[in-house]
Design a protein around this motif. Sequence first.
Motif, short mmCIF file in Angstrom:
data_model
loop_
_atom_site.label_atom_id
_atom_site.label_comp_id
_atom_site.label_asym_id
_atom_site.label_seq_id
_atom_site.Cartn_x
_atom_site.Cartn_y
_atom_site.Cartn_z
N ALA A 172 2.65 -8.38 0.46
CA ALA A 172 2.31 -7.05 -0.08
C ALA A 172 3.53 -6.43 -0.76
O ALA A 172 3.43 -5.85 -1.85
CB ALA A 172 1.81 -6.15 1.04
N THR A 204 4.38 -8.43 -4.00
CA THR A 204 3.49 -8.26 -5.15
C THR A 204 3.37 -6.80 -5.60
O THR A 204 2.58 -6.49 -6.49
CB THR A 204 2.08 -8.78 -4.83
OG1 THR A 204 1.58 -8.12 -3.66
CG2 THR A 204 2.09 -10.28 -4.59
N ALA A 205 4.13 -5.91 -4.98
CA ALA A 205 4.13 -4.51 -5.42
C ALA A 205 4.90 -4.39 -6.72
O ALA A 205 5.90 -5.10 -6.94
CB ALA A 205 4.76 -3.63 -4.35
N LEU A 236 -9.09 -4.90 -9.04
CA LEU A 236 -8.21 -5.76 -8.26
C LEU A 236 -8.69 -7.21 -8.27
O LEU A 236 -7.89 -8.14 -8.39
CB LEU A 236 -8.12 -5.25 -6.82
CG LEU A 236 -7.36 -3.92 -6.64
CD1 LEU A 236 -7.53 -3.40 -5.22
CD2 LEU A 236 -5.88 -4.10 -6.98
N SER A 284 -2.01 -13.87 -5.93
CA SER A 284 -0.65 -14.07 -6.42
C SER A 284 0.08 -15.21 -5.74
O SER A 284 0.63 -16.08 -6.39
CB SER A 284 0.17 -12.78 -6.24
OG SER A 284 1.47 -12.92 -6.80
N MET A 286 -3.38 -7.09 -1.21
CA MET A 286 -3.69 -6.04 -2.19
C MET A 286 -3.70 -4.67 -1.54
O MET A 286 -3.22 -3.69 -2.12
CB MET A 286 -5.03 -6.34 -2.86
CG MET A 286 -4.99 -7.53 -3.81
SD MET A 286 -6.55 -7.81 -4.70
CE MET A 286 -7.47 -8.76 -3.52
N ALA A 323 -0.03 -3.63 -0.93
CA ALA A 323 0.66 -3.30 -2.18
C ALA A 323 0.15 -1.99 -2.76
O ALA A 323 0.94 -1.15 -3.23
CB ALA A 323 0.47 -4.44 -3.18
N GLU A 324 -1.17 -1.79 -2.74
CA GLU A 324 -1.75 -0.56 -3.28
C GLU A 324 -1.43 0.65 -2.39
O GLU A 324 -1.36 1.78 -2.88
CB GLU A 324 -3.26 -0.72 -3.41
CG GLU A 324 -3.70 -1.63 -4.55
CD GLU A 324 -3.47 -1.00 -5.92
OE1 GLU A 324 -3.76 0.21 -6.07
OE2 GLU A 324 -3.01 -1.70 -6.83
N THR A 330 1.65 -0.31 -6.67
CA THR A 330 0.56 -0.89 -7.46
C THR A 330 0.63 -2.40 -7.32
O THR A 330 1.71 -2.99 -7.45
CB THR A 330 0.70 -0.51 -8.95
OG1 THR A 330 0.68 0.91 -9.07
CG2 THR A 330 -0.44 -1.11 -9.76
N TYR A 331 -0.51 -2.99 -7.03
CA TYR A 331 -0.56 -4.45 -6.90
C TYR A 331 -0.27 -5.08 -8.25
O TYR A 331 -0.91 -4.79 -9.25
CB TYR A 331 -1.94 -4.86 -6.40
CG TYR A 331 -2.18 -6.35 -6.34
CD1 TYR A 331 -1.43 -7.17 -5.49
CD2 TYR A 331 -3.18 -6.94 -7.11
CE1 TYR A 331 -1.67 -8.54 -5.43
CE2 TYR A 331 -3.43 -8.30 -7.05
CZ TYR A 331 -2.67 -9.10 -6.20
OH TYR A 331 -2.91 -10.45 -6.14
N SER A 332 0.72 -5.99 -8.28
CA SER A 332 1.14 -6.61 -9.54
C SER A 332 1.42 -8.09 -9.29
O SER A 332 2.56 -8.49 -9.03
CB SER A 332 2.40 -5.91 -10.06
OG SER A 332 2.82 -6.47 -11.29
N PRO A 333 0.38 -8.92 -9.37
CA PRO A 333 0.57 -10.35 -9.10
C PRO A 333 1.34 -11.03 -10.22
O PRO A 333 1.56 -10.45 -11.29
CB PRO A 333 -0.86 -10.87 -9.03
CG PRO A 333 -1.64 -9.95 -9.92
CD PRO A 333 -1.01 -8.60 -9.75
#
Length: 678
Positions: free
Chosen positions: A130, A133-134, A277, A283, A378, A381-382, A386-389
Amino acid sequence: MTNETVAALIARSNRLGADPQNTNYAGGNTSAKGTGTDPVTGQPVELLWVKGSGGDLGTLTEKGLAALRLDRMQALVDVYPGIEREDEMVAAFDYCLHGKGGAAPSIDTAMHGLVDAAHVDHLHPDSGIAIATAADGEALTRQIFGDKVVWVPWRRPGFQLGLDIAAIKKANPQAIGTILGGHGITAWGDTSSESEKNSLWIIETAAAYIAANGSEKPFGSPREGFGALPETERRAKAAALAATVRGIASRDKRMVGHFTDAAVVLDYLASEKAPALAALGTSCPDHFLRTKVKPLLLDLPASASVEESIARLKELHEEYRADYTAYYDKHASADSPAIRGADPLIVLIPGVGMFSYGANKQTARVAGEFYVNAINVMRGAEALSTYSPISDAEKFRIEYWALEEAKLQRMPRPKSHAGRVAFVTGAASGIGKAIAQRLAAEGACVVVADLDLEKARAAAAELGNSDVAIGVAADVSEAGDVQKAVDEALLAFGGIDLVVNNAGLSLSKPLLETTEADWDLQHDVMAKGSFLVSKAAAKALIEQGLGGDIIYISSKNSVFAGPNNIAYSATKADQAHQVRLLAVELGAYGVRVNGVNPDGVVRGSGIFASGWGANRAATYGVAEEDLGQFYANRTILKREVLPEHVADAVFVLTGDELSRTTGLHVPVDSGVAAAFLR
């Protein structure tokens, strides 16, 4: 005798791998450096033991470790040709191996061998990924861990990543580990217990920070109409959709399915952020290698009818295939492996749950577990950011990596019935049990259906765990019971491919002693029962679009007129003609229908043990214990027919060798001339 260092490594690995909060199934690897003995000189030698390719930490044994000469492995630094030729380094690991046996070194071997620590753990915890991937993962790493954990930007696993982490440890002597951008965590220690302690500290600290500082609604507000249906309703809808979804996942290659309606999945599917999402995909490489880069998400509310859902799923499938093909075409190069199929491995149904797919049940179940990991990632991270794979380009480099292709090519050839789901009635004993055993041995997933649920479950347990077989109750004379059993099969394995109508009983009586109740019982169980099972299964077989097999265990009595047997023989003749009728009707869908006509199967038979044997023995004037030999003596081959012989016929009829055969009755009677088919 196991080296103490190795014993400690295995124990640590098993503890870490047993908790899904620490790492996913078959994900991550652990290592230890220590002293072994050179088998040639007898002198001490420094070794690296590291979990090999394809193993699982939770179940790791010494055989799952790769042992390498540390001096030779570290000497590879001097000949490393650079990142453009990095794949060559995996082959070089083979020249560093110590002794015989053991597992093949994995791509992460360099990470473990080059880092200056006696013990190293690389894990895929949801909390760690988490952060990884943030969108602002690097800043979060500093904020959460201070200088004890260092951020490593995304880099594909390999030798260069090992060099990067080794350099970071050397430059940061206070650090106990790293967050690997888009990927996971790595921790180390001077002792096995210290490495494990550091790994757990990173995982637990990340989880605690997310819980204390994360948003209460990381996925946003619930979408109206997308919440979970009541349990009975959602499982009924899942069963009604299962065959369609299995067909969607199997256009390019037949897949086995797994279904879950866990709260974590239902809550995610009900959320307003779920569509966006899901489109971003997973990721961590371990995740998307099992789940494909993206799932297929049905964009209808939970209240949508089964018919509406099926129609929309089929439309979305075409869109998914086009999108995946475009992804492949965009990133593939001239030397990329061929596309491996454009069907989804994860299909999400709001209000209902998740179907996941794989070449076998275990792979399908694990794929679902991995997507649950992705949901947790997800969410974390959220909650903070923000989730950013990682990018699709990087995902493609992993998914179609030459090393990954080589791993797939090393997989053993699947057994003849692998990927197929068999539904066998009357399978807790006798012929049915033998058939279930043979099909399971040939790679099929088996549903053991029987009137006695406990016996069905016991017979299934003999075949293996629930990834291999399940037991279900089924009174085949009741349509509702049959449909419930078929639905259980659909939810357990995603579909049905092979049906064996074996359930039966027999009453040996002459005409004048045969009652109407006797007649009805015989016909309800075998003639009507076979009809009901075939009808319920055929609906799924047709909807899947994968063809299939229906087998009737009839009898030589379907064509042979034996004494004192009116009800039994008449119903067997009914079954025999059902074979012909259904072969004609279902052939257009690629479904083959065939029959097996055994002679009296005495040993191991539930029917004979229930009194039929004594009656037949009395009819023929022989002792019951001699009945099997009596039947054998009247045949051409003079050989007794056993349950396994009937199972052999079912195996052959449902295999590839007779793929052009339907409407056939195969005698398994050692040659009864009066029962020759004309």
